[in-house]
Design a protein around this motif. Structure first.
Motif, PDB file in Angstrom:
ATOM      1  N   ILE A  27       5.902   6.887   2.577  1.00 57.85           N
ATOM      2  CA  ILE A  27       5.411   5.576   2.142  1.00 57.85           C
ATOM      3  C   ILE A  27       3.920   5.375   2.464  1.00 57.85           C
ATOM      4  O   ILE A  27       3.133   5.113   1.557  1.00 57.85           O
ATOM      5  CB  ILE A  27       6.260   4.420   2.742  1.00 57.85           C
ATOM      6  CG1 ILE A  27       7.572   4.290   1.974  1.00 57.85           C
ATOM      7  CG2 ILE A  27       5.515   3.101   2.705  1.00 57.85           C
ATOM      8  CD1 ILE A  27       8.510   3.240   2.549  1.00 57.85           C
ATOM      9  N   PRO A  28       3.504   5.546   3.730  1.00 58.11           N
ATOM     10  CA  PRO A  28       2.085   5.276   3.995  1.00 58.11           C
ATOM     11  C   PRO A  28       1.163   6.273   3.294  1.00 58.11           C
ATOM     12  O   PRO A  28       0.059   5.913   2.882  1.00 58.11           O
ATOM     13  CB  PRO A  28       1.972   5.404   5.513  1.00 58.11           C
ATOM     14  CG  PRO A  28       3.143   6.174   5.933  1.00 58.11           C
ATOM     15  CD  PRO A  28       4.226   5.884   4.959  1.00 58.11           C
ATOM     16  N   THR A  31       0.929   5.254  -0.293  1.00 58.45           N
ATOM     17  CA  THR A  31       0.179   4.000  -0.382  1.00 58.45           C
ATOM     18  C   THR A  31      -1.329   4.271  -0.323  1.00 58.45           C
ATOM     19  O   THR A  31      -2.095   3.738  -1.125  1.00 58.45           O
ATOM     20  CB  THR A  31       0.584   3.056   0.761  1.00 58.45           C
ATOM     21  OG1 THR A  31       1.999   2.941   0.787  1.00 58.45           O
ATOM     22  CG2 THR A  31      -0.027   1.694   0.584  1.00 58.45           C
ATOM     23  N   LEU A  32      -1.725   5.123   0.634  1.00 56.60           N
ATOM     24  CA  LEU A  32      -3.149   5.441   0.749  1.00 56.60           C
ATOM     25  C   LEU A  32      -3.667   6.095  -0.528  1.00 56.60           C
ATOM     26  O   LEU A  32      -4.744   5.758  -1.020  1.00 56.60           O
ATOM     27  CB  LEU A  32      -3.384   6.378   1.926  1.00 56.60           C
ATOM     28  CG  LEU A  32      -3.420   5.736   3.300  1.00 56.60           C
ATOM     29  CD1 LEU A  32      -3.394   6.806   4.356  1.00 56.60           C
ATOM     30  CD2 LEU A  32      -4.656   4.878   3.448  1.00 56.60           C
ATOM     31  N   PHE A  35      -4.121   3.472  -3.196  1.00 57.48           N
ATOM     32  CA  PHE A  35      -5.243   2.563  -2.975  1.00 57.48           C
ATOM     33  C   PHE A  35      -6.604   3.237  -3.178  1.00 57.48           C
ATOM     34  O   PHE A  35      -7.593   2.571  -3.408  1.00 57.48           O
ATOM     35  CB  PHE A  35      -5.170   1.944  -1.573  1.00 57.48           C
ATOM     36  CG  PHE A  35      -4.359   0.688  -1.532  1.00 57.48           C
ATOM     37  CD1 PHE A  35      -4.937  -0.519  -1.896  1.00 57.48           C
ATOM     38  CD2 PHE A  35      -3.031   0.698  -1.154  1.00 57.48           C
ATOM     39  CE1 PHE A  35      -4.198  -1.689  -1.863  1.00 57.48           C
ATOM     40  CE2 PHE A  35      -2.287  -0.456  -1.124  1.00 57.48           C
ATOM     41  CZ  PHE A  35      -2.868  -1.663  -1.484  1.00 57.48           C
ATOM     42  N   LEU A  43      -9.174  -3.990  -0.716  1.00 53.33           N
ATOM     43  CA  LEU A  43      -7.899  -3.294  -0.688  1.00 53.33           C
ATOM     44  C   LEU A  43      -6.743  -4.264  -0.930  1.00 53.33           C
ATOM     45  O   LEU A  43      -5.899  -4.462  -0.073  1.00 53.33           O
ATOM     46  CB  LEU A  43      -7.727  -2.580   0.655  1.00 53.33           C
ATOM     47  CG  LEU A  43      -8.668  -1.392   0.851  1.00 53.33           C
ATOM     48  CD1 LEU A  43      -8.603  -0.890   2.272  1.00 53.33           C
ATOM     49  CD2 LEU A  43      -8.309  -0.283  -0.113  1.00 53.33           C
ATOM     50  N   LEU A  45      -3.821  -5.835  -3.971  1.00 54.43           N
ATOM     51  CA  LEU A  45      -3.166  -5.634  -5.260  1.00 54.43           C
ATOM     52  C   LEU A  45      -3.128  -6.963  -6.002  1.00 54.43           C
ATOM     53  O   LEU A  45      -3.102  -8.006  -5.364  1.00 54.43           O
ATOM     54  CB  LEU A  45      -1.739  -5.117  -5.047  1.00 54.43           C
ATOM     55  CG  LEU A  45      -1.644  -3.640  -4.709  1.00 54.43           C
ATOM     56  CD1 LEU A  45      -0.318  -3.342  -4.049  1.00 54.43           C
ATOM     57  CD2 LEU A  45      -1.838  -2.791  -5.939  1.00 54.43           C
ATOM     58  N   PRO A  46      -3.084  -7.045  -7.329  1.00 51.36           N
ATOM     59  CA  PRO A  46      -3.218  -5.903  -8.239  1.00 51.36           C
ATOM     60  C   PRO A  46      -4.648  -5.357  -8.294  1.00 51.36           C
ATOM     61  O   PRO A  46      -5.586  -6.083  -7.989  1.00 51.36           O
ATOM     62  CB  PRO A  46      -2.816  -6.517  -9.584  1.00 51.36           C
ATOM     63  CG  PRO A  46      -3.108  -7.970  -9.452  1.00 51.36           C
ATOM     64  CD  PRO A  46      -2.888  -8.310  -8.028  1.00 51.36           C
ATOM     65  N   SER A 237     -12.039  -2.927   5.337  1.00 52.06           N
ATOM     66  CA  SER A 237     -12.410  -1.692   4.671  1.00 52.06           C
ATOM     67  C   SER A 237     -12.468  -1.804   3.165  1.00 52.06           C
ATOM     68  O   SER A 237     -11.986  -2.747   2.554  1.00 52.06           O
ATOM     69  CB  SER A 237     -11.433  -0.602   5.073  1.00 52.06           C
ATOM     70  OG  SER A 237     -10.284  -1.169   5.597  1.00 52.06           O
ATOM     71  N   PRO A 242      -9.272   4.961   2.048  1.00 47.79           N
ATOM     72  CA  PRO A 242      -8.144   5.660   1.408  1.00 47.79           C
ATOM     73  C   PRO A 242      -8.575   6.910   0.646  1.00 47.79           C
ATOM     74  O   PRO A 242      -7.863   7.918   0.677  1.00 47.79           O
ATOM     75  CB  PRO A 242      -7.588   4.600   0.445  1.00 47.79           C
ATOM     76  CG  PRO A 242      -7.955   3.322   1.045  1.00 47.79           C
ATOM     77  CD  PRO A 242      -9.269   3.535   1.730  1.00 47.79           C
TER      78      PRO A 242
ATOM     79  N   GLY B 125      -2.172   3.413   6.425  1.00 49.33           N
ATOM     80  CA  GLY B 125      -1.358   3.343   5.208  1.00 49.33           C
ATOM     81  C   GLY B 125      -0.267   2.289   5.330  1.00 49.33           C
ATOM     82  O   GLY B 125       0.000   1.542   4.393  1.00 49.33           O
ATOM     83  N   TRP B 126       0.346   2.203   6.507  1.00 43.58           N
ATOM     84  CA  TRP B 126       1.372   1.175   6.727  1.00 43.58           C
ATOM     85  C   TRP B 126       0.790  -0.221   6.632  1.00 43.58           C
ATOM     86  O   TRP B 126       1.438  -1.134   6.118  1.00 43.58           O
ATOM     87  CB  TRP B 126       2.049   1.357   8.090  1.00 43.58           C
ATOM     88  CG  TRP B 126       3.173   2.336   8.064  1.00 43.58           C
ATOM     89  CD1 TRP B 126       3.216   3.546   8.705  1.00 43.58           C
ATOM     90  CD2 TRP B 126       4.417   2.220   7.365  1.00 43.58           C
ATOM     91  NE1 TRP B 126       4.397   4.180   8.441  1.00 43.58           N
ATOM     92  CE2 TRP B 126       5.159   3.391   7.620  1.00 43.58           C
ATOM     93  CE3 TRP B 126       4.965   1.239   6.540  1.00 43.58           C
ATOM     94  CZ2 TRP B 126       6.428   3.603   7.083  1.00 43.58           C
ATOM     95  CZ3 TRP B 126       6.229   1.455   6.002  1.00 43.58           C
ATOM     96  CH2 TRP B 126       6.946   2.625   6.280  1.00 43.58           C
ATOM     97  N   LYS B 133      -0.883  -9.063   0.903  1.00 44.12           N
ATOM     98  CA  LYS B 133      -1.219  -8.696  -0.470  1.00 44.12           C
ATOM     99  C   LYS B 133      -1.065  -7.193  -0.670  1.00 44.12           C
ATOM    100  O   LYS B 133      -1.753  -6.579  -1.481  1.00 44.12           O
ATOM    101  CB  LYS B 133      -2.651  -9.118  -0.774  1.00 44.12           C
ATOM    102  CG  LYS B 133      -2.797 -10.616  -0.831  1.00 44.12           C
ATOM    103  CD  LYS B 133      -4.196 -11.017  -1.208  1.00 44.12           C
ATOM    104  CE  LYS B 133      -4.267 -12.519  -1.431  1.00 44.12           C
ATOM    105  NZ  LYS B 133      -5.640 -12.965  -1.669  1.00 44.12           N
ATOM    106  N   PHE B 138       3.824  -6.522  -3.458  1.00 45.24           N
ATOM    107  CA  PHE B 138       3.503  -6.377  -4.877  1.00 45.24           C
ATOM    108  C   PHE B 138       4.718  -5.828  -5.633  1.00 45.24           C
ATOM    109  O   PHE B 138       5.116  -6.355  -6.666  1.00 45.24           O
ATOM    110  CB  PHE B 138       2.313  -5.431  -5.020  1.00 45.24           C
ATOM    111  CG  PHE B 138       1.834  -5.251  -6.427  1.00 45.24           C
ATOM    112  CD1 PHE B 138       1.152  -6.269  -7.070  1.00 45.24           C
ATOM    113  CD2 PHE B 138       2.046  -4.054  -7.098  1.00 45.24           C
ATOM    114  CE1 PHE B 138       0.704  -6.104  -8.365  1.00 45.24           C
ATOM    115  CE2 PHE B 138       1.606  -3.880  -8.396  1.00 45.24           C
ATOM    116  CZ  PHE B 138       0.924  -4.911  -9.038  1.00 45.24           C
TER     117      PHE B 138
END
Lengths: 270, 290
Positions: A27-28, A31-32, A35, A43, A45-46, A237, A242, B125-126, B133, B138
């Motif tokens: 997951i992390p 995600t990075l 992004f 950083l 969304l959207p 940041s 990312p 990342g977490w 947001k 999302f």
């Protein structure tokens, strides 16, 4: 329920747990990666748009590039020294019986179970006091020493596994054929241990390359990738971080895959 | 493997191999630890270390409950992390050692890569995932859930999630190694004696990997009491843990003796907890007998 049905059920549930766990692990990381493609400055969304703009920024950013250079430099020296020392310790532990062996094992492996931050702090105190007497400051060299202390035990454990599965009679045979100590090492021991040494070296490189705690304590004002990113999180940041993270993932994945492939090949031929 | 003869330390081959490790760990691990201990008897004034040799730092440590509350919180978090890691790691380690033959190597590579990737990056990342947001909210609002349904970033729960995430691979590796070395014929013997799968698991497999469970728990506990990144980045620094306190003592307050003393207290207390638990477990075994 039949035994076979029970088996199927166990298999299915274990595989599902595994799948969920792998998703959790990634997951992390995903995600990075996602992004890093954000076009806008923030950083959130959207996304304003999808672009590779921040990768361009990354390669034009002086601090980011110098962090990349420092990380590589530190990891390079830490890998070489810890691989050599750790390999020798592994051979000593597996192939020799001597008095005080368990004490030696405990001493050589101690940093494994020591929190990294505390190791970093304890070493920082040590180098600060020594530095005041001898007139040096913490920097790249002290960071390399800290990494070596932390990583050498890992190398020892990984190589020891390879030494266990190695028949010492092969060395005796070479000696009987007239090889001297150096030749035995050069032509028998090292080549046979090579898969273990190689994967230990890769492991060492990645541990050093990604190390945060020890670098943070010991590198003085020098920034490496992890400490550079840490300072970035604090400041608020942009997608630069990312993007940098994604660039860092790539060599790691390649090295891990290469080590696994080499290990599999060597276990097939053995 | 053939038994090799006992060698003394005078054997040059052994000396060459063992000495570098001994030198490295005595000069860069043992000596710094002793130094830390010595520093606790000094003081700092005007950001300078003074060699005073007194007990001022230690009386300070033992008279302020604040330090001990934080230490207690740290121990609870580390213990919770150990429990969660062990429960999550067991099915994975078991599957890897016994059932995932087809994808074993791929799974190992994926876990190793996730493990070896720098913890700072993954923790960051977490944050991006859990943020108000962030990605989680999302995706969930895309599924029709109310906005900001994931809102536990900057709480102890987020810290715990980060700790479990970063330490779980240690649990998987140690459990995997211990399950992998179990002699398969013992389990087959249990089946032959009429045991069900569940019973064989409960009475043969689980007791045999006790050493692995114990080793993994100790390792995760000791690493867990030293975390700094997770409470700071994911926990938002709202409820600091010992490592964070130590860091602040060095960086913000520039009080080296106090920082050194807190470091030693954290280490000694953690080791004491581990010894206490191993004592309790041993007593249980002696009391009930198996």
């Amino acid at each position: 329920m039949t035994a076979r049905g029970q088996d199927r059920l166990i298999d299915i549930s274990l595989y599902s747990v595994m799948a969920v766990m792998l998703l959790f692990f990634y997951i992390p990381i995903f995600t990075l990666m996602a992004f890093s493609l954000q076009e806008g400055r923030y950083l959130t969304l959207p996304f304003e748009g999808i672009s590779l703009k921040w990768y361009g920024e990354l390669f034009n950013s002086g601090p980011a590039l110098s962090a990349l250079r420092n990380s590589t430099l530190i990891a390079f020296f830490a890998t070489i020294v810890s691989t050599v020392i750790g390999t020798m310790a592994a051979i000593a532990v597996v192939r020799y019986r001597f008095r005080g062996k368990s004490a030696f094992q405990a001493l050589a492996g101690a940093p494994l179970a020591f929190p990294q931050l505390l190791l970093g702090i304890v070493l920082l105190l040590w180098f600060s006091v020594l530095g005041r007497w001898l007139g040096f400051n913490t920097g790249v060299v002290t960071a390399i020493i800290g990494h070596i202390v932390y990583i050498t035990p890992f190398v020892m454990v990984i190589v020891a596994v390879q030494v266990y599965s190695f028949d010492p009679q092969l060395e005796d045979a070479a000696r009987d054929c007239g090889a001297n100590t150096w030749e035995v090492y050069r032509y028998v021991t090292i080549p046979l241990l090579w898969p273990g040494i190689f994967s230990a070296a890769i492991f060492a490189f990645l541990l050093s390359w990604g190390n945060f705690y020890i670098t943070y304590s010991l590198a003085g004002s020098t920034r490496t990738i992890p400490t550079f990113i840490f300072s970035g999180i604090a400041v608020g940041s942009s997608p630069l971080y990312p993007a940098m993270a994604t660039v860092v993932f790539v060599p790691g994945l390649l090295l891990v895959t290469a080590a696994a492939a080499l290990r599999r090949r060597s276990s097939r031929t053995a | 493997m053939e038994q090799t003869a006992t060698r003394s330390w005078h054997d040059p081959g052994l000396l060459v191999k063992a000495l570098p490790s001994v030198l490295l760990q005595t000069t860069c691990f043992i000596a710094p630890l002793l130094m830390t201990f010595i520093l606790t008897f000094q003081r700092t004034r005007d950001f300078q270390l003074r060699w005073t040799w007194d007990l001022a730092t230690w009386t300070d440590v033992f008279s302020k409950p604040h330090y001990w509350t934080i230490l207690g919180h740290t121990l609870v978090m580390a213990a919770a992390c150990v429990a969660i890691c062990m429960v999550l790691a067991f099915p994975i380690a078991y599957g890897l050692a016994t059932r995932f033959k087809r994808f074993e190597n791929e799974i190992k590579i994926l876990i190793t890569f996730a493990f070896i990737t720098d913890a700072t990056l993954k923790t960051f990342g977490w944050v991006l995932f859990l943020d108000k947001k962030g990605a989680a909210n999302f995706l969930l609002s895309g599924l029709g859930l109310p906005p900001e349904s994931v809102a536990f970033l900057f709480t102890d729960w987020a810290t715990l999630l980060g700790m479990v995430y970063n330490l779980l691979p240690f649990a998987i590796f140690t459990l995997y190694l211990s399950i992998d070395t179990i002699d398969r014929s013992l389990i087959l013997a249990a089946y032959d004696a009429g045991a069900s799968k569940w019973r064989a698991h409960w009475e043969v497999t689980l007791p045999l990997c006790k050493p692995g469970i114990w080793a993994g728990s100790v390792l995760i506990f000791l690493l867990g009491v030293g975390v700094f990144l997770e409470p700071k980045v994911l926990g938002g620094g709202v409820s600091p843990m010992s490592a964070e306190l130590i860091r602040q003592t060095f960086e913000t307050r520039v009080n080296w003796p106090l920082g050194a003393a807190l470091t030693l207290v954290l280490m000694v207390v953690s080791v004491f907890v581990v010894l206490l638990f191993s004592r309790i477990l041993n007593m249980k075994r002696a009391g009930f007998g198996t």
